[in-house]
Design an enzyme around this catalytic site. Structure first.
Site, PDB file in Angstrom:
ATOM      1  N   TYR A 152       0.733  -4.334  11.872  1.00  0.00           N
ATOM      2  CA  TYR A 152       0.668  -2.890  11.570  1.00  0.00           C
ATOM      3  C   TYR A 152       1.535  -2.046  12.499  1.00  0.00           C
ATOM      4  CZ  TYR A 152      -2.855  -3.878   8.110  1.00  0.00           C
ATOM      5  OH  TYR A 152      -3.495  -4.352   6.996  1.00  0.00           O
ATOM      6  N   HIS A 167       0.821  -1.218   0.000  1.00  0.00           N
ATOM      7  CA  HIS A 167       0.000   0.000   0.000  1.00  0.00           C
ATOM      8  C   HIS A 167       0.858   1.274   0.000  1.00  0.00           C
ATOM      9  CE1 HIS A 167      -3.975  -1.979   0.833  1.00  0.00           C
ATOM     10  NE2 HIS A 167      -3.192  -2.899   1.332  1.00  0.00           N
ATOM     11  N   ASN A 217     -10.308  -2.614   2.443  1.00  0.00           N
ATOM     12  CA  ASN A 217     -10.037  -2.551   1.007  1.00  0.00           C
ATOM     13  C   ASN A 217     -11.328  -2.209   0.280  1.00  0.00           C
ATOM     14  OD1 ASN A 217      -7.329  -3.203   1.081  1.00  0.00           O
ATOM     15  ND2 ASN A 217      -7.626  -5.366   0.586  1.00  0.00           N
TER      16      ASN A 217
HETATM   17  C1  HEM Z   1      -2.248 -11.125   7.345  1.00  0.00           C
HETATM   18  C2  HEM Z   1      -2.728 -10.240   6.493  1.00  0.00           C
HETATM   19  C3  HEM Z   1      -2.167  -8.861   6.382  1.00  0.00           C
HETATM   20  C4  HEM Z   1      -1.007  -8.337   6.842  1.00  0.00           C
HETATM   21  C5  HEM Z   1       0.081  -9.035   7.635  1.00  0.00           C
HETATM   22  C6  HEM Z   1      -0.969  -6.943   6.445  1.00  0.00           C
HETATM   23  C7  HEM Z   1       0.084  -6.079   6.686  1.00  0.00           C
HETATM   24  C8  HEM Z   1       0.153  -4.779   6.287  1.00  0.00           C
HETATM   25  C9  HEM Z   1       1.274  -3.895   6.460  1.00  0.00           C
HETATM   26  C10 HEM Z   1       2.601  -4.301   7.111  1.00  0.00           C
HETATM   27  C11 HEM Z   1       0.957  -2.692   5.965  1.00  0.00           C
HETATM   28  C12 HEM Z   1       1.810  -1.428   5.937  1.00  0.00           C
HETATM   29  C13 HEM Z   1       1.380  -0.547   7.099  1.00  0.00           C
HETATM   30  C14 HEM Z   1       2.202   0.689   7.265  1.00  0.00           C
HETATM   31  O1  HEM Z   1       3.363   0.736   6.832  1.00  0.00           O
HETATM   32  O2  HEM Z   1       1.680   1.643   7.867  1.00  0.00           O
HETATM   33  C15 HEM Z   1      -0.382  -2.787   5.474  1.00  0.00           C
HETATM   34  C16 HEM Z   1      -1.097  -1.747   4.933  1.00  0.00           C
HETATM   35  C17 HEM Z   1      -2.425  -1.836   4.622  1.00  0.00           C
HETATM   36  N1  HEM Z   1      -3.212  -2.966   4.663  1.00  0.00           N
HETATM   37 FE1  HEM Z   1      -2.685  -4.787   5.235  1.00  0.00          FE
HETATM   38  N2  HEM Z   1      -2.099  -6.639   5.768  1.00  0.00           N
HETATM   39  C18 HEM Z   1      -2.865  -7.783   5.709  1.00  0.00           C
HETATM   40  C19 HEM Z   1      -4.097  -7.920   5.121  1.00  0.00           C
HETATM   41  C20 HEM Z   1      -4.876  -6.869   4.759  1.00  0.00           C
HETATM   42  C21 HEM Z   1      -6.278  -6.949   4.434  1.00  0.00           C
HETATM   43  C22 HEM Z   1      -7.137  -8.219   4.474  1.00  0.00           C
HETATM   44  C23 HEM Z   1      -6.674  -5.679   4.156  1.00  0.00           C
HETATM   45  C24 HEM Z   1      -8.039  -5.211   3.799  1.00  0.00           C
HETATM   46  C25 HEM Z   1      -9.040  -5.441   4.577  1.00  0.00           C
HETATM   47  C26 HEM Z   1      -5.542  -4.800   4.315  1.00  0.00           C
HETATM   48  C27 HEM Z   1      -5.562  -3.437   4.144  1.00  0.00           C
HETATM   49  C28 HEM Z   1      -4.472  -2.610   4.277  1.00  0.00           C
HETATM   50  C29 HEM Z   1      -4.507  -1.195   3.994  1.00  0.00           C
HETATM   51  C30 HEM Z   1      -5.705  -0.380   3.543  1.00  0.00           C
HETATM   52  C31 HEM Z   1      -3.214  -0.719   4.213  1.00  0.00           C
HETATM   53  C32 HEM Z   1      -2.736   0.711   3.984  1.00  0.00           C
HETATM   54  C33 HEM Z   1      -3.026   1.563   5.203  1.00  0.00           C
HETATM   55  C34 HEM Z   1      -2.599   2.988   4.920  1.00  0.00           C
HETATM   56  O3  HEM Z   1      -3.211   3.611   4.037  1.00  0.00           O
HETATM   57  O4  HEM Z   1      -1.648   3.464   5.558  1.00  0.00           O
HETATM   58  N3  HEM Z   1      -4.460  -5.546   4.666  1.00  0.00           N
HETATM   59  N4  HEM Z   1      -0.848  -4.067   5.662  1.00  0.00           N
END
Ligand code: HEM
Length: 529
Positions: A372, A84, A162
């Site tokens: 996160y 992202h 999402n």
């Molecule tokens: C085990 C599953 C998942 C893991 C380990 C994971 C991990 C991460 C990580 C490490 C980040 C970066 C956060 C940052 O640097 O601030 C991220 C961002 C993000 N993830 Fe996940 N994620 C997973 C599943 C999902 C799912 C299922 C969704 C949707 C429902 C999702 C939506 C997002 C969004 C929207 C961001 C961006 C947030 C922002 O705009 O700063 N992720 N995720």
């Protein structure tokens, strides 16, 4: 200085709610002016030339102004989000309806932000694409992130979702592998369909997500005309400590609009920032984007009568049985003043809940919740929660102090500054009074490594195929064939087999596109070959 700086760009200090504003104490201590200064506040009288011995001579080491400027520049980037990385953000508000559908909301949750009709809560939203880097084109096929930070009176609540309502996998231990398959090849540095489908062909549960992602639903027209979804299953808890399972959905007032691959390519040829531009321009002209927040509610049981587990994020909860119940609306009405300070440094996490909201046992959610804040301590720094965009809009009274870049230790009146531990008899910080009974689910099970039962992996993916309009089906088949054409024959056969299980026509059309036949039996897994 207030107002515009003459270039149509708002001057600092105009932000509402203090987010992104100049620090008030600094403003109060000296008159603001447009005179350029160093970060130490020294006026800069010459920003054009380094200090040198004569106009042609060597530079000097005591050149503080130059050294500060260039060393700060050298450190202007922080690590990108590992996923992202490319995003756009905006401020706004959430307005509660004070009910859930026709029922009193307090029956299900005691979360304060929902209780009163018309209650406003400030929000910050970041939309994003997932796989490629910070300046990648916004026309790429990808889920879109839809993350909302609610600054509630009880502290922050992050709903990190999402646009698509389901996910590829349901166990967090698979996330790094899944992301690696979608990211560029570690040798060629190119995203390869062959690698993506090699991984996905081992995961029948991913067919539902793939049937969305490779259709026009994988390229939303912009951020304003797309849905949002919490994807994972959460819980609501009432004052009696009773819990129900909930799913969250954002429904756009502007409706949903997606792009075919050729439409996206035409846009990308002219503008690879079109979604960021669309959001920014709409807000600037007062055409504020709006979404309604709906929930689906289910009792907190295994629900063996359903052909999916309610804790499985690869499946939808059918709306006929679990209707969308509106609980409020969100309007985005203010652009960020500084992209880096707000959009880049904002930190969302699924662990950030307020009283009355809880986790479910959804394993993907539980893994996310660790990930996160872990990545944010690395990406932004230990004290990322002290930054204005991340800090709650209520007083923070914590004994978790110190660490790099600490600047806020703001104790309430009467609190003893010598006491940074708890419990204490010397006027330290004290525990809060619970707002209701604790929610205390009971467990009686063996500790295992075992997958959640998919029950019916292909049923909903087949429904999705049949619900696509003809142009969406055509685009889906073209995109799948294009991306599968570089895959090994074994991976092609496995994918065709999976698609055929979703719907025979679906599998047949992919096979025809690839010029191969539909396998008559399931190709055996690679491990067994
Ligand atoms: C085990 C599953 C998942 C893991 C380990 C994971 C991990 C991460 C990580 C490490 C980040 C970066 C956060 C940052 O640097 O601030 C991220 C961002 C993000 N993830 Fe996940 N994620 C997973 C599943 C999902 C799912 C299922 C969704 C949707 C429902 C999702 C939506 C997002 C969004 C929207 C961001 C961006 C947030 C922002 O705009 O700063 N992720 N995720």
């Amino acid at each position: 200085m207030n107002g515009s700086n003459g270039n149509g760009i708002p001057a600092t200090g105009q932000a509402v709610n203090g987010i992104g504003s100049a620090d008030d104490t600094r403003v109060a201590e000296g008159e603001q002016s447009q005179t350029l200064t160093t970060r130490q506040g020294h006026p800069v009288t010459n920003n054009q030339n380094m200090r040198t011995v004569g106009s042609r001579g060597p530079t000097t080491l005591e050149n503080y102004q130059f050294l500060e400027k260039i060393t700060h520049f050298d450190r202007e980037r922080i690590p990108e989000r590992v996923v992202h990385a490319r995003g756009a953000g905006a401020h706004g508000f959430f307005e509660a309806y004070g009910a859930v559908g026709d029922e009193s909301i307090s029956k299900y949750t005691r979360a304060k932000l929902f209780q009163e009709k018309g209650k406003l809560t400030p929000v910050f939203v970041r939309f994003s694409s997932v796989i490629h880097g910070g300046h990648s084109p916004e026309t790429l096929r990808d889920p879109r992130g839809f993350a909302v930070k609610f600054y509630t009176e009880d502290g922050n609540w992050d709903l990190v979702g999402n646009n698509l309502k389901v996910f590829f996998i349901r166990d967090a231990i698979k996330f790094p592998d899944m992301v690696h398959s979608l990211k560029p090849d570690p040798v060629t540095n190119r995203q390869e369909g062959a690698r993506i489908f090699d991984f996905m062909s081992h995961h029948p549960e991913s067919m539902h997500m793939l049937t969305f992602l490779f259709s026009p639903w994988g390229i939303p027209a912009n951020y304003r005309e797309m849905q949002g979804s919490g994807v994972n299953t959460y819980k609501w808890v009432n004052t009696a400590g009773e819990g129900v399972l909930v799913k969250y959905h954002w429904e756009p007032k502007a409706g949903v609009r997606n792009l075919s691959q050729p439409q996206a390519e035409a846009i990308q040829g002219k503008n690879f920032n079109h979604a960021t531009q669309d959001l920014y321009d709409a807000i600037e002209r007062g055409d504020y984007p709006e979404w309604e927040l709906c929930v689906q509610i289910m009792s907190d049981d295994e629900h063996l009568e359903l052909d999916f587990d309610p804790l499985d994020p690869t499946k939808l909860w059918p709306q006929e049985e679990f209707p969308f119940l509106p609980v409020g609306r969100m309007v985005l009405d203010r652009n960020p003043q500084n992209y880096f300070a707000e959009v880049e440094q904002v930190a969302f996490g699924t662990g950030v809940l307020v009283d009355g909201l809880d986790f479910s046992d959804d394993k993907l959610l539980q893994g996310r919740t660790f990930s996160y804040s872990d990545t944010q301590r690395y990406r932004v720094g230990t004290n990322y929660l002290q930054l204005p965009i991340n800090a709650p809009k209520k007083h923070v009274a914590t004994n978790q102090r110190d660490g790099q870049m600490t600047f806020a230790v703001d104790l309430p009146k009467g609190a003893n500054p010598h006491v940074n531990y708890e419990p204490s008899s010397m006027d330290g910080l004290v525990e809060a009074v619970p707002a209701g009974k604790d929610h205390t689910p009971e467990y009686n099970a063996k500790l295992v490594r075992q997958s959640l039962d998919g029950r019916n992996e292909y049923g909903q993916a087949g429904d999705r195929w049949r619900q696509h309009e003809d142009w969406e089906k055509d685009d889906l088949i073209n995109n799948l064939v294009d991306n599968l054409s570089g895959a090994t024959r074994y991976v092609q056969d496995r994918m065709i087999w999976h698609f055929s299980q979703c719907d025979p026509e679906y599998g047949r059309r992919v096979a025809e596109g690839l010029g191969v036949s539909v396998p008559s039996t399931e190709p055996i897994p690679t491990e067994a070959v």
